[in-house]
Scaffold this motif. Structure first.
Motif, PDB file in Angstrom:
ATOM      1  N   GLU A  38      77.972 -30.750  26.743  1.00 14.19           N
ATOM      2  CA  GLU A  38      78.081 -29.936  25.939  1.00 14.19           C
ATOM      3  C   GLU A  38      78.772 -28.527  25.990  1.00 14.19           C
ATOM      4  O   GLU A  38      78.593 -28.166  27.215  1.00 14.19           O
ATOM      5  CB  GLU A  38      76.720 -29.623  25.288  1.00 14.19           C
ATOM      6  N   SER A  66      78.436 -21.665  14.711  1.00  8.24           N
ATOM      7  CA  SER A  66      78.799 -22.811  15.338  1.00  8.24           C
ATOM      8  C   SER A  66      79.356 -23.929  14.416  1.00  8.24           C
ATOM      9  O   SER A  66      79.844 -24.992  14.804  1.00  8.24           O
ATOM     10  CB  SER A  66      77.831 -23.771  16.021  1.00  8.24           C
ATOM     11  N   ARG A 124      67.104 -27.013  30.774  1.00  7.15           N
ATOM     12  CA  ARG A 124      67.605 -27.004  29.274  1.00  7.15           C
ATOM     13  C   ARG A 124      67.454 -25.707  28.666  1.00  7.15           C
ATOM     14  O   ARG A 124      68.227 -25.116  27.901  1.00  7.15           O
ATOM     15  CB  ARG A 124      67.056 -28.014  28.647  1.00  7.15           C
ATOM     16  N   THR A 128      70.425 -22.854  26.894  1.00  3.41           N
ATOM     17  CA  THR A 128      70.406 -23.013  25.499  1.00  3.41           C
ATOM     18  C   THR A 128      71.166 -21.715  24.938  1.00  3.41           C
ATOM     19  O   THR A 128      71.114 -20.937  25.516  1.00  3.41           O
ATOM     20  CB  THR A 128      68.825 -22.750  25.116  1.00  3.41           C
ATOM     21  N   THR A 129      72.041 -22.086  23.958  1.00  5.56           N
ATOM     22  CA  THR A 129      72.918 -21.209  23.238  1.00  5.56           C
ATOM     23  C   THR A 129      72.276 -20.138  22.378  1.00  5.56           C
ATOM     24  O   THR A 129      71.697 -20.633  21.370  1.00  5.56           O
ATOM     25  CB  THR A 129      74.123 -21.623  22.577  1.00  5.56           C
ATOM     26  N   SER A 179      65.541 -25.719  12.663  1.00  2.26           N
ATOM     27  CA  SER A 179      66.087 -25.987  14.320  1.00  2.26           C
ATOM     28  C   SER A 179      65.626 -27.200  14.803  1.00  2.26           C
ATOM     29  O   SER A 179      65.896 -27.424  15.928  1.00  2.26           O
ATOM     30  CB  SER A 179      64.969 -24.791  14.744  1.00  2.26           C
ATOM     31  N   THR A 185      69.938 -24.339  16.862  1.00  2.00           N
ATOM     32  CA  THR A 185      69.459 -24.594  18.228  1.00  2.00           C
ATOM     33  C   THR A 185      67.952 -24.077  18.394  1.00  2.00           C
ATOM     34  O   THR A 185      67.337 -23.645  17.377  1.00  2.00           O
ATOM     35  CB  THR A 185      70.160 -23.559  19.329  1.00  2.00           C
ATOM     36  N   SER A 186      67.483 -24.647  19.262  1.00  2.00           N
ATOM     37  CA  SER A 186      65.899 -24.264  19.588  1.00  2.00           C
ATOM     38  C   SER A 186      65.650 -22.894  19.638  1.00  2.00           C
ATOM     39  O   SER A 186      64.455 -22.408  19.487  1.00  2.00           O
ATOM     40  CB  SER A 186      65.229 -25.108  20.965  1.00  2.00           C
ATOM     41  N   SER A 188      66.584 -20.563  17.667  1.00  2.00           N
ATOM     42  CA  SER A 188      66.761 -20.071  16.239  1.00  2.00           C
ATOM     43  C   SER A 188      65.548 -19.518  15.765  1.00  2.00           C
ATOM     44  O   SER A 188      65.481 -18.419  15.176  1.00  2.00           O
ATOM     45  CB  SER A 188      67.410 -21.044  15.316  1.00  2.00           C
TER      46      SER A 188
END
Length: 361
Positions: A38, A66, A124, A128-129, A179, A185-186, A188
């Motif tokens: 990713e 994104s 992870r 995360t972004t 999400s 993403t998580s 959010s």
């Protein structure tokens, strides 16, 4: 010639930054894309494990989307919401609000992800972004809840009708669902929750109140002590007493820690709402909402009169053949009913006593 879009300066900068940063991020991810990994842009978006050497990402990450779906929603939100709030508050106050609701939620989300990594040892979380305009979008909804709390938005030709303060929680619910999909993403959900709390806290206790031009109010007033902007007003009626009791305990603890300053009776009576009346007082919510709109309209009227005077003085003196049209000024109530929130939010109905009638019955 097509009409020229009148976009205030800060809103214009936001839109340009959102487009440029989103396109740049997409271009980098497209060039480095691979099926095995990713791609993250750690110098533009906030990645806890990689972005510590790029401190500006705590702010720039709020203007990077994104995908085209979230980019379109973000553009519409910043265009309409930014124009309205910047004109109602001034560019300086709007810029301060944007900085607070961008920086603090991103920082808190960063700390939460690091804490989750510490507890679970799952890498992870730190990869995360953290990016997107979710903090700005929900903060705009909170700001509208302060400015037009008595407005009812009607959707789908009257099938769905709700007050403006109900939208922040609905937005959090939508973000929670999305999400779970690849669209968000998580991080959010954390961004939405922290932005909701940050924007309400800033507007409730710290934002400089726009003074009434016809009164002797001090210009250093801060916060909004009005009852319609209490934290419990964002929640459905059955749970309001429980939320109010819990939030009062939190507020008392913050006052004891000297983080917040309690409102005085003078703040309650001369706050941004202008009328701190009990919920059962007839017309209290109506007077409060009309005063809020009148304050913003006074500033707009002054700017329009100044621009009109400038154009009139610059016209050649020989152009006097056109007939003179006299325009009667509208009353403040009539102007408020046709002001910009209605045009932006779509079909709205002003019925401030509706909830009160339900409570009495």
């Amino acid at each position: 010639m097509p009409p020229r879009l009148n976009i205030p300066p800060v809103t214009r900068i936001l839109l340009v930054a959102l487009l440029l940063q989103s396109v740049l991020s997409a271009a980098v991810r497209y060039r480095q894309w691979s099926a095995q990994s990713e791609i993250v842009v750690e110098w533009l978006t906030l990645v806890p494990q990689l972005s510590l050497f790029y401190p500006w990402t705590f702010v720039t990450a709020a203007l990077v989307e994104s995908n085209i779906f979230t980019l379109s929603i973000a553009g519409l939100t910043l265009f309409h919401g930014g124009r309205y709030l910047e004109r109602a508050w001034s560019s300086r106050e709007f810029a301060k609000f944007l900085l607070v609701v961008s920086l603090i939620p991103n920082l808190l989300c960063f700390l939460v992800l690091v804490m989750l990594f510490t507890l679970t040892r799952n890498e992870r979380w730190t990869l995360t972004t953290i990016a997107g305009t979710i903090p700005l979008q929900i903060s705009f909804l909170v700001a509208f809840s302060q400015l037009v709390p008595a407005h009812t938005v009607t959707l789908f030709r009257g099938i769905l009708s709700m007050r403006v303060p109900k939208f922040p929680l609905i937005y959090i619910g939508v973000v929670t669902i999305l999400s779970l999909t690849p669209l968000l993403t998580s991080a959010s959900l954390f961004l939405a929750l922290f932005a909701f709390l940050t924007s309400w806290t800033y507007l409730r206790f710290y934002k400089t109140v726009f003074p009434d031009l016809d009164s002797s109010q001090p210009t250093s007033m801060r916060g909004d002590a009005s009852e319609t902007f209490a934290f419990a007003e964002f929640f459905p009626g059955p749970v309001k007493p429980f939320v109010a009791a819990f939030s009062d305990q939190i507020f008392n603890a913050l006052v004891a820690m000297r983080v917040c300053t309690p409102f005085s009776p003078g703040d309650a009576s001369t706050g941004q709402g202008g009328s701190y009346l009990p919920r059962g007082a007839p017309g209290g919510v109506r007077a409060e909402a009309e005063r809020r709109r009148a304050l913003a309209l006074k500033a707009l009227d002054q700017r329009l009169h100044a621009a009109t005077s400038t154009r009139s003085s610059s016209q050649p003196p020989n152009q006097t053949s056109d007939p003179t049209i006299s325009i009667q000024p509208q009353s403040s109530t009539q102007t408020a009913m046709t002001s910009q929130p209605t045009a932006m939010l779509g079909e709205t109905n002003y019925n401030p006593d509706h909830d009160h009638e339900k409570e009495v019955s």
